[in-house]
Design an enzyme around this catalytic site. Structure first.
Site, PDB file in Angstrom:
ATOM      1  N   THR A   1    -141.408 -35.992  20.133  1.00 24.90           N
ATOM      2  CA  THR A   1    -141.978 -35.856  18.796  1.00 24.90           C
ATOM      3  C   THR A   1    -142.799 -37.107  18.481  1.00 24.90           C
ATOM      4  O   THR A   1    -142.467 -38.188  18.957  1.00 24.90           O
ATOM      5  CB  THR A   1    -140.806 -35.724  17.799  1.00 24.90           C
ATOM      6  OG1 THR A   1    -140.183 -34.474  18.037  1.00 24.90           O
ATOM      7  CG2 THR A   1    -141.238 -35.821  16.350  1.00 24.90           C
TER       8      THR A   1
ATOM      9  N   ARG B   1    -136.471 -21.242  14.700  1.00 18.55           N
ATOM     10  CA  ARG B   1    -135.800 -22.509  14.386  1.00 18.55           C
ATOM     11  C   ARG B   1    -136.796 -23.572  13.895  1.00 18.55           C
ATOM     12  O   ARG B   1    -137.876 -23.743  14.449  1.00 18.55           O
ATOM     13  CB  ARG B   1    -135.085 -23.012  15.650  1.00 18.55           C
ATOM     14  CG  ARG B   1    -134.313 -24.321  15.473  1.00 18.55           C
ATOM     15  CD  ARG B   1    -135.141 -25.516  15.891  1.00 18.55           C
ATOM     16  NE  ARG B   1    -134.370 -26.762  15.829  1.00 18.55           N
ATOM     17  CZ  ARG B   1    -134.916 -27.973  15.919  1.00 18.55           C
ATOM     18  NH1 ARG B   1    -136.218 -28.091  16.095  1.00 18.55           N
ATOM     19  NH2 ARG B   1    -134.181 -29.053  15.859  1.00 18.55           N
TER      20      ARG B   1
ATOM     21  N   GLY C   1    -136.978 -27.732  12.765  1.00 21.62           N
ATOM     22  CA  GLY C   1    -136.228 -28.993  12.814  1.00 21.62           C
ATOM     23  C   GLY C   1    -136.447 -29.837  11.565  1.00 21.62           C
ATOM     24  O   GLY C   1    -136.862 -29.335  10.517  1.00 21.62           O
ATOM     25  N   ASP C   2    -136.177 -31.112  11.703  1.00 24.55           N
ATOM     26  CA  ASP C   2    -136.253 -32.030  10.562  1.00 24.55           C
ATOM     27  C   ASP C   2    -137.670 -32.506  10.267  1.00 24.55           C
ATOM     28  O   ASP C   2    -137.977 -32.891   9.141  1.00 24.55           O
ATOM     29  CB  ASP C   2    -135.369 -33.261  10.824  1.00 24.55           C
ATOM     30  CG  ASP C   2    -135.813 -34.002  12.086  1.00 24.55           C
ATOM     31  OD1 ASP C   2    -136.106 -33.325  13.099  1.00 24.55           O
ATOM     32  OD2 ASP C   2    -135.887 -35.244  12.065  1.00 24.55           O
TER      33      ASP C   2
ATOM     34  N   THR D   1    -137.296 -39.053  14.629  1.00 29.46           N
ATOM     35  CA  THR D   1    -137.304 -38.219  15.823  1.00 29.46           C
ATOM     36  C   THR D   1    -135.888 -38.119  16.348  1.00 29.46           C
ATOM     37  O   THR D   1    -135.140 -39.096  16.292  1.00 29.46           O
ATOM     38  CB  THR D   1    -138.233 -38.800  16.912  1.00 29.46           C
ATOM     39  OG1 THR D   1    -138.035 -38.033  18.109  1.00 29.46           O
ATOM     40  CG2 THR D   1    -137.953 -40.256  17.214  1.00 29.46           C
ATOM     41  N   GLY D   2    -135.528 -36.947  16.834  1.00 34.05           N
ATOM     42  CA  GLY D   2    -134.175 -36.790  17.375  1.00 34.05           C
ATOM     43  C   GLY D   2    -133.628 -35.416  17.121  1.00 34.05           C
ATOM     44  O   GLY D   2    -134.377 -34.469  16.888  1.00 34.05           O
TER      45      GLY D   2
ATOM     46  N   GLY E   1    -132.775 -32.772  15.362  1.00 30.49           N
ATOM     47  CA  GLY E   1    -133.193 -32.413  14.009  1.00 30.49           C
ATOM     48  C   GLY E   1    -132.116 -31.888  13.083  1.00 30.49           C
ATOM     49  O   GLY E   1    -132.091 -32.237  11.897  1.00 30.49           O
TER      50      GLY E   1
HETATM   51  N1  ASP Z   1    -136.702 -33.919  15.574  1.00 28.59           N
HETATM   52  C1  ASP Z   1    -137.329 -32.902  16.366  1.00 28.59           C
HETATM   53  C2  ASP Z   1    -136.722 -31.573  16.036  1.00 28.59           C
HETATM   54  O1  ASP Z   1    -135.513 -31.492  15.906  1.00 28.59           O
HETATM   55  C3  ASP Z   1    -137.222 -33.111  17.827  1.00 28.59           C
HETATM   56  C4  ASP Z   1    -137.487 -34.501  18.298  1.00 28.59           C
HETATM   57  O2  ASP Z   1    -137.704 -35.410  17.524  1.00 28.59           O
HETATM   58  O3  ASP Z   1    -137.515 -34.692  19.502  1.00 28.59           O
HETATM   59  O4  ASP Z   1    -137.441 -30.608  15.974  1.00 28.59           O
END
Ligand code: ASP
Length: 333
Positions: free
Chosen positions: A198, A226, A228-229, A249-250, A252
């Site tokens: 991300t 789906r 994410g955050d 990022t992470g 989500g």
């Molecule tokens: N945060 C992102 C999500 O969950 C994914 C990511 O940051 O790698 O969609």
């Protein structure tokens, strides 16, 4: 002859004053970017991959810095930096985004202006080349904060934003990652091989305003629409001149439950936490829920921080004092 030093001083004083003036007029700014957090370790990355990611981060820093150096807005800078990364196949955003279970690319993005707390987001777009530009159009040209799916693409098209076939976003590496995931026996959430990537940017401009932007393809193998955050204001993206700007990022789902980006800003605003302390505390709380990942933060006085609970995070920062840093691993400074 004895007058010479006075003559020289008289000649030099205006020059020194002029230089000082120019320094005072030079815009003061900060830019921080990320290209995803995850299992980023030296022995898992090829030199080509490392060089490609580095070049991408440097290009994004250059694009954002150019805007800020010219006295431009934080909002334009974060958009410029993120658009560069959306076009770069090394990152999980725009071109090079991960595949859904059905073998498509569905993209999420958000942008927020710390001056007014105006915000825009899109989720699940499939044909808009720069999802962050669509998010900005939602913020500025619609009465809404978030649009999704075909409607979001239709709105982007109506605003003259470039449309591409969905296959434009696809890369062989991401296809392979989906195939591997489908073939693997344990379809765990947030498997380390569902590599993150991300992208995001936060900036403080010459007027002390902050902004944040985030863009992603989400998770490999995501389905059922789906989200994410990243496009959720307060979870993956937030900006408030009274506190700070955050892009995350992470994993989500956990970032949504923690309300990561807003929580960091709230700690800064109400508890007077430093950016670093707020980011570290909130990332620890997110990890306690089960959420791995990271954040970048900047504040209205130009201070910056990053924090991650994964082995690494692709990241970079630049500022008006000439600093420009790109880092990958946990032990990089
Ligand atoms: N945060 C992102 C999500 O969950 C994914 C990511 O940051 O790698 O969609």
């Amino acid at each position: 002859m004895r007058l010479l030093p006075f003559v020289i001083a008289a000649l030099l004083t205006p020059l020194a004053a002029q230089a000082q003036n120019q320094a005072a007029q030079k815009p003061r700014w900060t830019l921080v970017i990320h290209g995803g957090a995850g299992t980023i370790e030296r022995d898992r990355i090829t030199p080509e991959q490392e060089a490609g990611v580095r070049a991408g981060l440097e290009a994004a820093l250059a694009a954002g810095s150019k805007v800020l150096d010219a006295g431009g807005d934080a909002l334009d800078a974060v958009q410029a930096a993120v658009q560069v990364l959306e076009d770069d196949p090394h990152f999980n955003a725009g071109r090079g985004a991960v595949f859904t279970w059905d073998g498509r690319n569905e993209l999420d993005a958000a942008i927020m202006d710390g001056r007014t707390r105006a915000a825009g987001a899109v989720a699940g777009v499939t044909t808009t080349r720069h999802p962050v530009a669509a998010a900005r159009a939602v913020m500025e040209k619609s009465q809404h904060v978030m649009l999704s799916g075909a409607g979001a693409d239709e709105f982007a098209r109506s605003q003259g934003l470039e449309q591409v076939p969905n296959s434009w976003f696809a890369t062989p590496t991401r296809r392979e990652q989906l195939d591997k995931l489908k073939a693997s026996e344990k379809l765990g959430w947030y498997d380390v091989d569902r590599k993150y990537g991300t992208v995001g940017a936060v900036a403080m401009d010459a007027n002390g305003h902050v902004a944040a932007a985030t863009s992603t393809g989400g998770l490999t193998g995501k389905r059922w629409g789906r989200i994410g955050d990243a496009p959720i204001i307060g979870a993956g993206t937030y900006a408030d001149d009274r506190a700070c700007a955050v892009s995350a990022t992470g994993a989500g789902e956990y970032f949504i439950r923690e309300g990561v980006a807003h929580e960091i800003c709230a700690r800064v605003r109400f508890k007077d936490d430093s950016l670093k302390a707020a980011a570290d505390t909130v990332m620890a709380e997110t990890l306690a829920l089960g959420g791995a990942g990271g954040v970048i933060v900047t504040g209205p006085s130009g201070e910056m921080a990053w924090s991650f609970n994964t082995p690494g995070m692709y990241r970079g920062r630049a500022s008006s004092n000439g600093e420009r840093i790109v880092a990958f691993y946990g032990d990089d400074k």
